[in-house]
Design a protein around this motif. Sequence first.
Motif, PDB file in Angstrom:
ATOM      1  N   ARG A 246       5.814  15.648   0.133  1.00 44.82           N
ATOM      2  CA  ARG A 246       5.137  14.906  -0.925  1.00 44.82           C
ATOM      3  C   ARG A 246       4.590  13.589  -0.370  1.00 44.82           C
ATOM      4  O   ARG A 246       5.052  13.100   0.664  1.00 44.82           O
ATOM      5  CB  ARG A 246       6.098  14.609  -2.075  1.00 44.82           C
ATOM      6  N   PRO A 247       3.638  12.969  -1.066  1.00 45.23           N
ATOM      7  CA  PRO A 247       3.128  11.674  -0.602  1.00 45.23           C
ATOM      8  C   PRO A 247       4.198  10.591  -0.682  1.00 45.23           C
ATOM      9  O   PRO A 247       5.103  10.646  -1.519  1.00 45.23           O
ATOM     10  CB  PRO A 247       1.969  11.381  -1.574  1.00 45.23           C
ATOM     11  N   ARG A 248       4.082   9.623   0.182  1.00 45.97           N
ATOM     12  CA  ARG A 248       4.970   8.455   0.145  1.00 45.97           C
ATOM     13  C   ARG A 248       4.387   7.444  -0.842  1.00 45.97           C
ATOM     14  O   ARG A 248       3.196   7.150  -0.807  1.00 45.97           O
ATOM     15  CB  ARG A 248       5.072   7.835   1.540  1.00 45.97           C
ATOM     16  N   LYS A 249       5.238   6.908  -1.736  1.00 50.79           N
ATOM     17  CA  LYS A 249       4.803   5.954  -2.745  1.00 50.79           C
ATOM     18  C   LYS A 249       5.573   4.650  -2.573  1.00 50.79           C
ATOM     19  O   LYS A 249       6.805   4.645  -2.596  1.00 50.79           O
ATOM     20  CB  LYS A 249       5.017   6.527  -4.149  1.00 50.79           C
TER      21      LYS A 249
ATOM     22  N   ILE B  12       2.598  -1.634   6.604  1.00 50.46           N
ATOM     23  CA  ILE B  12       3.608  -1.008   5.745  1.00 50.46           C
ATOM     24  C   ILE B  12       3.621   0.497   5.956  1.00 50.46           C
ATOM     25  O   ILE B  12       4.679   1.130   6.010  1.00 50.46           O
ATOM     26  CB  ILE B  12       3.333  -1.358   4.269  1.00 50.46           C
ATOM     27  N   ARG B  13       2.439   1.099   6.081  1.00 51.27           N
ATOM     28  CA  ARG B  13       2.367   2.545   6.326  1.00 51.27           C
ATOM     29  C   ARG B  13       3.065   2.919   7.626  1.00 51.27           C
ATOM     30  O   ARG B  13       3.820   3.907   7.681  1.00 51.27           O
ATOM     31  CB  ARG B  13       0.911   2.994   6.382  1.00 51.27           C
TER      32      ARG B  13
ATOM     33  N   GLU C  84       1.922  12.744   5.066  1.00 46.70           N
ATOM     34  CA  GLU C  84       0.494  12.943   5.293  1.00 46.70           C
ATOM     35  C   GLU C  84      -0.333  11.989   4.442  1.00 46.70           C
ATOM     36  O   GLU C  84      -1.435  11.596   4.830  1.00 46.70           O
ATOM     37  CB  GLU C  84       0.111  14.395   4.973  1.00 46.70           C
ATOM     38  N   LYS C  85       0.190  11.610   3.279  1.00 46.17           N
ATOM     39  CA  LYS C  85      -0.504  10.689   2.386  1.00 46.17           C
ATOM     40  C   LYS C  85       0.452   9.562   1.988  1.00 46.17           C
ATOM     41  O   LYS C  85       1.643   9.785   1.788  1.00 46.17           O
ATOM     42  CB  LYS C  85      -0.999  11.410   1.122  1.00 46.17           C
TER      43      LYS C  85
ATOM     44  N   GLU D  58      -5.297   8.834   2.876  1.00 45.82           N
ATOM     45  CA  GLU D  58      -5.354  10.285   2.616  1.00 45.82           C
ATOM     46  C   GLU D  58      -6.142  11.088   3.657  1.00 45.82           C
ATOM     47  O   GLU D  58      -6.840  12.036   3.247  1.00 45.82           O
ATOM     48  CB  GLU D  58      -5.955  10.521   1.224  1.00 45.82           C
ATOM     49  N   PRO D  59      -6.094  10.879   4.931  1.00 50.13           N
ATOM     50  CA  PRO D  59      -5.312   9.821   5.590  1.00 50.13           C
ATOM     51  C   PRO D  59      -6.097   8.523   5.798  1.00 50.13           C
ATOM     52  O   PRO D  59      -5.542   7.543   6.255  1.00 50.13           O
ATOM     53  CB  PRO D  59      -4.978  10.450   6.936  1.00 50.13           C
TER      54      PRO D  59
END
Length: 263
Positions: free
Chosen positions: A90-93, A114-115, A123-124, A146-147
Amino acid sequence: MDGVVAIVALVVFIGVWWWLVKQMRKSGRGFLVRHVLGCAAGWMASLLVAGVAVSMGIIEAKPQKAVQSEQPAKPAIKYTIVKDDFREGRPRKVEVMLTHRLTDSELADLSKAIRDDSDAKAEKTFIGFRVEGQTYTSFWANVSFEPEYKSNLIGLSHSDYQTLIALDLSDYTEQVGSWLRDGALGHVMVLYKKDGNYFMDSLFASGGRSTKGYAAKLMPEGGLRLEIPNNKFGEYYILQKDGSLEGWGESGMYLNLRPLRAI
């Protein structure tokens, strides 16, 4: 003294070179070979002379200049990661609290840092930024990878915020109060009296201005209720005794602004 050592080294270089050429000529060595070897030996001898001069303190070795970085270090941006959620597949939030609004380049640099500063291999990545003291509930800015990097500014930009808080309000001779509304259409609100009536100007960073007149009514608890004539939407403001401005509607209070400046 450096010049004297240089002359001595040159004399030694030539002397060793010429002496070795003569010796190898007697042994039958070729012209090219004896001069190449003589030059190399003379060079080594001159370096030896210079080395001895340095070790004895006759001349001083030149210190190497410190290599300066081409780009100065960027100032650190203070922030707090309030939430960092990632599940495999899943995407990182991420939710971040800033101490102040950032420029576009600062926002991009911080978002990438931060990413990258995580063991999560998402991946996102989606990052929401809020600013300390903001009066609206949504994010100040959203960033996504995204990316590729994309940003969406929701609240006041850094430059617009600086413009608004620096506005000169001295022309309002009967000013009652001023407040900063810092949402998507951020502006400064100025309440003032003119000919005994109440008016409120909305001042925008672009230089735009809008004006509305209000009917005022003193509340039992001491606040001042401000409502536009022929109010069809049921919304009104309450100016509290401490200078804060509240916005009210059918669903209750939707706005609470602290004074921008003391009157």
